[in-house]
Each structure stands twice: as structure tokens, then as C-alpha cells.
Scaffold this active site. Structure first.
Site, mmCIF file in Angstrom:
data_model
loop_
_atom_site.group_PDB
_atom_site.id
_atom_site.type_symbol
_atom_site.label_atom_id
_atom_site.label_comp_id
_atom_site.label_asym_id
_atom_site.label_seq_id
_atom_site.Cartn_x
_atom_site.Cartn_y
_atom_site.Cartn_z
ATOM 1 N N ASP A 98 7.189 2.840 -6.504
ATOM 2 C CA ASP A 98 6.454 2.218 -5.568
ATOM 3 C C ASP A 98 5.652 3.270 -4.870
ATOM 4 O OD1 ASP A 98 7.352 -0.061 -5.142
ATOM 5 O OD2 ASP A 98 8.559 -0.054 -4.504
HETATM 6 C C1 GLC Z 1 12.930 1.605 -4.046
HETATM 7 C C2 GLC Z 1 12.548 -0.632 -4.308
HETATM 8 C C3 GLC Z 1 12.125 -0.421 -5.710
HETATM 9 C C4 GLC Z 1 11.472 1.165 -6.959
HETATM 10 C C5 GLC Z 1 11.974 1.876 -6.063
HETATM 11 C C6 GLC Z 1 10.724 3.098 -6.786
HETATM 12 O O1 GLC Z 1 14.390 1.202 -4.773
HETATM 13 O O2 GLC Z 1 13.729 -1.128 -4.188
HETATM 14 O O3 GLC Z 1 11.711 -1.615 -6.338
HETATM 15 O O4 GLC Z 1 11.191 0.504 -7.811
HETATM 16 O O5 GLC Z 1 12.374 2.440 -5.506
HETATM 17 O O6 GLC Z 1 9.716 3.497 -5.994
HETATM 18 C C1 GLC Z 2 9.236 3.276 -0.151
HETATM 19 C C2 GLC Z 2 10.034 4.105 -0.377
HETATM 20 C C3 GLC Z 2 10.525 3.190 -1.290
HETATM 21 C C4 GLC Z 2 10.465 1.876 -1.041
HETATM 22 C C5 GLC Z 2 9.154 1.346 -0.544
HETATM 23 C C6 GLC Z 2 9.454 -0.053 -0.494
HETATM 24 O O1 GLC Z 2 7.895 3.753 -0.499
HETATM 25 O O2 GLC Z 2 9.994 5.201 -0.700
HETATM 26 O O3 GLC Z 2 11.264 4.167 -2.785
HETATM 27 O O4 GLC Z 2 10.144 0.869 -2.694
HETATM 28 O O5 GLC Z 2 9.212 1.799 0.279
HETATM 29 O O6 GLC Z 2 8.135 -0.869 -0.222
#
Ligand code: GLC
Ligand code: GLC
Length: 796
Positions: A484
Site C-alpha cells: 500500500d
Molecule cells: C497491510 C494491509 C495490506 C497491505 C499491507 C502492505 O497489512 O492490510 O492490505 O497489503 O499492509 O502494505
Molecule cells: C498504511 C500502512 C499499511 C496499511 C495501510 C492501510 O499505509 O503502512 O501497512 O496497509 O495504511 O490503508
């Protein structure tokens, strides 16, 4: 293990031996739609269905002291006031123990010859918490003391409860009748639900107004009424409604008293809301009190809960020579997978229950962890998720569990999302053999009249990738892929906007993802196999195979950096995750997915990539996400570089993607390396509980990486795709029990000397007892599905 607790595998419990754990160590209660979070000191809250819209107890995230609010029992014994869970008074106890079990928590405290034990659980199928309290005089003298209960109500919407005080402080309403304290804020208007806190014994006093109970300037640790040994018998009008009962007890030596409290939630049909003008119709509450209102009835319900969990966990059990492996597989990993099924990413001690609903990609991945436990519910989950997809294959990134509608705030545009629907659905069909699900009509964006079969949804998911390819023939990344925080089209220089939702640059973007590319190859091959199995038109199968072949070629041509796989191409076509970069030279995601896809395996690319991952990303606690960590903000990379080094997506150990490498290692037949990676992140192998900080019985999303000030410190426990992925890796790839459309493929990959292990596996209408003697990786045996019980001995 020492310090704060230990595993009691026979009871399937983790036993916390001192209450001042480095962070609240919590458990989850609830199996259907009423859920609770409960810490080792009884902190936390409950909600029905939706942690944001139907919050029952108020909870203050990140308050001081931490973990404030919960179901507190106070004992006033002479001049001393204490709690069996130590908090909130923190009076030193003579003994303390908390047992977190499967769907229940038992907290026992002892002080001055008085023992108070509270068993907390949610009975399957019902919307209430039971608090079964046992008080015993363990000394030689008569004891007179008082017991107080206490909870604070949330005014239903957990978000406005924290914000809208000009309204909230005037709306609170309660009723008091019999032994039950009712919470009915907003019931006079559109709400058809109320909550209550009842007890099976006549109380000696009560309070429903917080200020009267605590005193306006006191904390939970010093309620005025408790200190004085009184109750205000208050009726809340506005301000903050609470519920507290008081009992005056006298217990002889060896005597015991038992009470059953029920903390419940009831919905009434609109036409039967009131029993008299303005008065709640209470039959629902009375029914629950009657169902559980004796010690015997509460014990029966607890027995049913234990049987429920024995049934769920019993579908996969292993006996190996490694108790830590057995403990994870048989108990805690499976348990955590059920919790992620129930919560997705909504409510934990790191997720406030108001921010995020159900993630499209998260929920699909979670399926791999729970589909063997509750296949029928997995089916519904898939259909719910698919209904939030758009006709072009893209999807809402999140949806709300209460409404099952896509969440407009975060919207769409994460280009890995669609592929996870393939992943989830295929896992489901392999487990169940239910090809019929592919025929079910499912709408797009929940709009009636737009229904197409689930199979068509899979097709548009697949096509979404092929229609969105970049200049190298690799998938365009969109807002982000699985990571993300790798926001290659975002270019945000405004701290007031979110990396996730801010307007992206699309014009001229060339940002492509090797992670999606690898995922596409893996899922594309599986999709082609599925299409063959259901005898789809040859032409269609051919197209899928051809698209996969092209992607493999593109990865080999443009995705190999010499010693490992590139991570991406950025907006301007520059390499991300290359030796040419000063920071972020290598990323874990593409090593995982491209080795799972076996890209260039014959020429040794996979072995090289896996070696590089260990060399550059490895440390004692697992593999970090990228290396070197970004040391400053890089506008062209986005959120990833916003985190300090070693945390989260910036070179934290993101436990979620370590199993991708484990699987990559298994597919390369590197059993020792695969096992080694498993042991580094598996909670049962944690040695230093203080350093690890969060619960040592479940996976956390992230452990601080080697560049952080305190490598090995865990964070964001419980709600993470790590649970499902490790389950998938350990059961299907290490132990090698792979559900397939027509049976089980047994294909272990364990270090030499692992020897013999036994697996009990319920698979559809069959039960398999397997004794597996594994010698070298790479050998397999297919067991066709056949209803009935089977005992087999396999030499592999
Ligand atoms: C969090 C989110 C997941 C995402 C991950 C890496 O665990 O829930 O959807 O893939 O972060 O950013
Ligand atoms: C933030 C976190 C990521 C998560 C995301 C969810 O970017 O670092 O881990 O998946 O929020 O929106």
C-alpha cells in the site's frame, strides 16, 4: 520461555503470569456476529457486527495509562480496593493469572485470602458476553467485602462518540429494572437496539451515571463510590451512561459465591420496540438472562463453546516431533485465522474499529487461512467480496461489514486487488469441490440488475491486468499493489493529504509492478487449470495461457536485475529495487512472487533471487521488506519512504510476505532454508517476550527490522494476512497437504531428519489419518477424494 507467560497446550491456552505485560496482550471472544476484545487485565470492548456502527463499550485508544476501559470488577475489602485483573487500581495482588483460550479468557486474582476468578466468553450464536464470577474465601476468617461491577457504554457510533460532544453529552439514556441496567441512548428515535448489563442476583446498589460513580476528577482507578463503599443509585441523563452493580458479601472460611453477569445487545423489530410509551421492550434481555443466568447454565454454554472450537481446530491436526510447530498449526495459527475472518482489519489494539472495514485483498487472502474450518461461511464471504467489484474488474479497496457496500472514501485503483479474487475463489473450490459457486450470479458494485456469474467476475479480474499493461508489458501498478505504501503515481508534497486516497497522476504514468506480474503468472496458471477442469471453451483457456506466457517473457526480459528480480518501474520508467538504486536496491515482494511463479527457474534465477533475499534482507527475526532502507522522503516513491528506517513498509519485517519466500524456497526444494525462515517469524519460536513486546502467541504484521533502533520488537498484532499466509505455507508447502480439485496432493518439504509425522485432515466428507515418513523433498503422492475415513501410511 520466561518473563510474562507460557503455553499450556493441553488446555489450548496461553497463560499470562503477570499483568504488566509490555503491551496489552489481548484475546478475542465471539464466533458469529457479537465480538469482544479483551486484554489480560480485562480491558477492551465489544460490538455487534460492526466495530464502528454498533460499538457497545466505550474504549479510549492510546489513552494514558494505556488500555483504559473494559469490564472491571472492584473488590473493596476493608481499606483496600483491588481488581482481579490488577487494573485499573493496580493494587499489588498476592497472585494473578490470565488464561487466554479459544474464545474465552479467565482472569484470576487473589488478595488477602480472597480469590476472585472471572471467566469471560461469548456463547456461540448469542449476542452477549458472560462474566462468570467466582469468589472464594481461602483464609481462616470470616470476610466481609463488597464487589462492584463496572462498564462504560459507548453511544453506538464509535466515531461520533469520540467527536460530537455538543450532541452526545445530552443524549444518554438508561433504564433500571430488576437486576438489569439498560443502555438505551437514541432508542427513542431511529435505533431499534439497546444494550444491558444484568446479573443473576439482587444487587445492593447500582450506578448508571459515570460522574456519580467515579467522581468527576477521578480515574477508573479510584471510583468515589467504591472508595466510600457506597453506590449513588444514579440514573444517567445525558453525560456518560455506565453500568455498575454493588454487592455486599460475607463469606466464611472455605466458602464460595458464584455470580453470572450478562452483558448483552438486543435488536427489536420496529413494531415491538416499546412495552409502554418510551419504555424498552425487554423480552430479549430477559431471554438472555434466563438462558445463562445460573452457574450451571453458564457452564453448559461454556462447554458448547469448547466443543465448537474443538470441532473447528480438529479439522487439521498434526503430530510431529516439534512441539512448537504442532502448537502453531493445531492451535494458535488456526485460531488467529478465524479471528482475521471475523475482524478483517477492523478492530484490534492497533486498528481502532472505525478506520477500516473489510479489505478486498485482505479478505481474499484471509480465506486461505479459514476455508478448511468454515467452508460455508467462506462461500458467502467470496460472494460478498465479489459484489463490490466494478464491471471493468477493478474493485473497491475496502467495504463495510454492516452494509457490505464499497467504501467510497478510499475508492479503487489498487491494481493487485482483482487478482486476489482468483486466489480466494480457487482456494475455496480446491477445499470444497464446490464448482457450483462459479455459476452464482453476483452483481457489480452491489447494483441490482448487473449480475454476472462469479466465473465472469474472475474473468474480468484477470482481464483487468491484461488491459492495464505498461511499456514493458508488465502490469501498471495503479495507486499501489500489495504494498500500500509504494505509491509511484502519487507525488504528494502535502502532509494533509492521504497517500492512499489523494489524486494520482495518471497522465503519462509508466509505473509497473513486478509483484503483480508474479502474482498474475501464479494466479493465471491456476485460472487456466480451473477453466480446463470445468471444460471452458478452448479458445478462452488458450487466451489465458498466452497472456501468462507473455507475462513470463516480460518478467525475464525486463524484470531481472542480474541477481534478483526488480520491484517496479517508477512513473518515469526508472528502475525500483535494482542494484542501480542507492537505497531500496532489493524488495521482498517480487522475490516472493517471481520465485513462486518459478520465473527462469531452469537458468537458476529463482535460486539466485532467494539467495539474494537471505543475504540482503535476512536477519535474526525474519526478512525485512527492502534494503537498504530509505533514509529520507522520496516523493516519487510515496508512503514507503515516510516511515523511519526499519519500520513498516520501509524495511520492517513485514511478516505477511515472509511466507512468500518460504513457498519460493519450497518450490526450489530448499527445505532447510524454508524451515529456517518459518522458525524466524513463527510466534512459538519467540525467545525474548519483553523484546517482542506484543502477544507472543499470534503473528503480528510487523517486527522492527535490522535498521530499526530495536530490531525484533513486534507491532500491529493479530489482524494481518500473516496468519493466513503462514498457515498456507506451513500446511500446504512444509507439511505438504495440498487440497486439489479431486483430492489431496501430499508433497512435504521438511529438513532432513524431520522423520515421521502424523496429520489428521478433514477434507469435505472425508477424514484422512496420514502417517507420513518424509525423507527428501520433491516426492509426492496424490490421494483421490473419497468420502469416509481413511488411514494411510506414506513413504515420501
Ligand atoms: C497491510 C494491509 C495490506 C497491505 C499491507 C502492505 O497489512 O492490510 O492490505 O497489503 O499492509 O502494505
Ligand atoms: C498504511 C500502512 C499499511 C496499511 C495501510 C492501510 O499505509 O503502512 O501497512 O496497509 O495504511 O490503508
Amino acid at each position: 520461555m520466561d518473563n510474562y507467560g507460557y503455553f499450556d497446550d493441553g488446555a489450548r491456552e496461553f497463560v499470562i503470569t503477570r499483568p504488566d505485560t509490555p503491551w496489552p496482550w489481548i484475546n478475542y471472544l465471539g464466533t458469529d456476529d457479537f465480538f469482544s476484545l479483551i486484554s489480560g487485565t480485562a480491558g477492551g470492548y465489544c460490538f455487534c457486527r460492526d466495530a464502528r456502527f454498533r460499538r457497545i463499550l466505550r474504549y479510549r485508544y492510546n489513552g494514558v495509562p494505556m488500555d483504559a476501559g473494559g469490564r472491571y470488577f472492584y473488590i473493596k475489602d476493608g481499606g483496600t480496593v483491588w481488581n482481579p485483573g490488577w487494573k485499573p487500581c493496580r493494587t499489588p495482588l498476592d497472585s494473578y493469572e490470565c488464561r487466554h483460550g479459544m474464545g474465552y479468557t479467565r482472569i484470576t486474582g487473589e488478595k488477602g485470602d480472597l480469590r476472585c476468578s472471572v471467566l469471560f466468553f461469548v456463547p456461540p450464536g448469542e449476542r452477549c458476553e458472560i462474566h462468570r464470577v467466582t469468589l472464594s474465601n481461602t483464609g481462616k476468617n470470616q470476610k466481609r467485602f463488597q464487589l462492584y461491577s463496572f462498564v462504560e457504554w459507548c453511544l453506538w457510533n464509535a466515531q461520533t462518540d469520540l467527536e460530537n460532544f455538543q450532541r452526545n453529552l445530552s443524549t444518554g439514556e438508561v433504564e433500571i429494572e430488576g437486576n438489569i441496567l439498560y443502555h438505551k441512548t437514541e432508542y427513542r428515535e431511529r435505533r431499534n437496539h439497546y444494550a444491558f448489563y444484568g446479573v443473576n442476583r439482587k444487587f445492593d446498589g447500582f450506578d448508571t451515571d459515570r460522574d456519580t460513580f467515579l467522581g468527576p476528577y477521578n480515574g477508573f482507578d479510584a471510583p468515589e463510590q467504591v472508595l466510600a463503599g457506597t453506590s449513588g443509585n444514579s440514573t444517567a441523563h445525558g453525560w456518560s451512561p455506565v453500568a455498575s452493580h454493588r454487592f455486599d458479601f460475607e463469606l466464611g472460611p472455605g466458602e464460595t459465591e458464584e455470580l453470572v453477569f450478562v452483558l448483552g445487545y438486543v435488536e427489536n423489530p420496529p413494531e415491538r420496540k416499546f412495552s409502554a410509551p418510551g419504555v424498552i421492550c425487554k423480552t430479549g434481555a430477559l431471554r438472555l438472562m434466563d438462558l445463562f443466568g445460573t452457574a450451571g447454565k453458564a457452564d453448559d454454554a461454556f462447554g458448547r463453546l469448547r466443543a465448537y472450537w474443538a470441532g473447528i481446530l480438529g479439522r487439521f491436526q498434526v503430530r510431529s516431533g516439534e512441539p512448537r510447530l504442532d502448537r502453531m498449526v493445531n492451535i494458535w495459527n488456526q485460531y488467529q485465522c478465524m479471528v482475521t475472518f471475523n475482524m478483517s482489519r477492523s478492530a484490534s489494539y492497533f486498528e481502532s474499529g472505525i478506520g477500516r472495514g473489510m479489505g478486498f485483498r485482505d479478505s481474499n487472502q484471509d480465506l486461505a487461512g479459514f476455508v478448511h474450518q468454515i467452508p460455508e461461511r467462506a462461500r458467502q464471504r467470496i460472494l460478498d467480496i465479489a459484489a463490490t467489484q466494478f464491471p471493468d474488474g477493478s474493485c473497491y479497496h475496502q467495504y463495510q461489514p454492516l452494509t457490505r457496500r464499497g467504501n467510497h472514501d478510499i475508492g479503487s485503483g489498487f491494481n493487485d486487488d482483482p487478482l486476489w479474487l482468483l486466489f480466494g475463489t480457487i482456494a475455496y473450490i480446491r477445499e470444497t469441490g464446490d464448482f457450483g459457486i462459479l455459476e452464482v450470479p453476483v452483481p457489480f458494485d452491489n447494483r441490482p440488475g448487473t449480475e454476472k456469474s462469479l466465473l465472469e467476475h474472475l474473468q474480468v479480474s484477470f482481464d483487468h491486468v491484461t488491459r492495464n499493461l505498461g511499456p514493458h508489458g508488465l502490469p501498471l501498478i495503479g495507486r499501489a499493489d500489495w504494498n500500500d505504501c509504494l505509491n509511484l503515481n502519487c507525488f504528494s508534497d502535502n502532509p494533509d493529504e492521504s497517500f492512499q486516497t489523494t489524486e494520482n497522476r495518471t497522465e503519462g504514468s509508466r509505473a509497473e509492478s513486478l509483484m503483480i506480474a508474479g502474482l498474475f503468472v501464479v494466479e493465471g496458471k491456476d485460472f487456466a487449470e480451473l477453466l480446463e477442469r470445468i471444460k471452458a471453451p478452448e479458445e478462452r483457456i488458450g487466451e489465458v495461457r498466452e497472456a501468462v506466457r507473455k507475462m513470463e517473457t516480460a518478467i525475464r526480459e525486463y524484470g531481472w536485475d542480474g541477481e534478483w528480480f526488480l520491484r517496479a518501474y517508477d512513473f518515469n520508467g526508472g528502475k525500483v529495487g535494482s542494484r542501480e538504486n542507492a537505497e531500496g536496491k532489493i524488495f521482498i515482494e517480487s522475490q516472493g512472487w517471481c520465485t513462486m511463479a518459478r520465473i527462469g527457474a531452469e537458468e537458476g534465477l529463482c535460486d539466485k533471487a532467494l539467495d539474494a533475499a537471505e543475504r540482503l534482507l535476512g536477519c535474526e527475526y525474519g526478512l525485512v521488506l527492502n534494503n537498504p532502507a530509505f533514509s529520507s522522503y522520496r516523493i516519487e516513491y510515496g508512503e514507503i519512504s515516510s516511515y523511519p528506517e526499519g519500520y513498516k513498509e520501509n524495511a520492517g519485517i513485514f511478516c505477511h510476505n515472509n511466507p512468500w519466500i518460504i513457498i519460493g524456497e519450497v518450490l526450489a526444494s530448499r527445505a532447510d532454508d524454508a524451515w529456517d525462515h518459518y522458525c524466524r517469524i513463527s510466534p512459538a519460536f519467540i525467545r525474548d517476550q519483553r523484546l517482542h513486546k506484543v502477544e507472543p502467541y499470534v503473528y503480528c504484521q510487523m517486527v522492527a527490522g535490522k535498521d530499526a533502533p530495536k530490531p525484533g520488537e513486534g507491532k500491529n498484532s493479530w489482524l494481518t494476512g500473516t496468519a493466513a499466509w503462514n498457515w498456507h505455507a506451513v500446511t500446504e508447502y512444509l507439511l505438504g497437504i495440498k487440497p486439489r480439485y479431486d483430492g489431496l496432493l501430499i508433497e512435504p518439504c521438511l529438513p532432513e531428519g524431520f522423520g515421521t509425522y502424523r496429520v489428521h485432515r478433514v477434507f469435505r466428507d472425508a477424514e484422512y489419518d496420514l502417517t507420513i515418513h518424509s525423507s527428501a523433498p520433491g516426492k509426492s503422492r496424490f490421494i483421490p477424494y473419497e468420502p469416509g475415513k481413511h488411514s494411510l501410511e506414506l513413504f515420501l
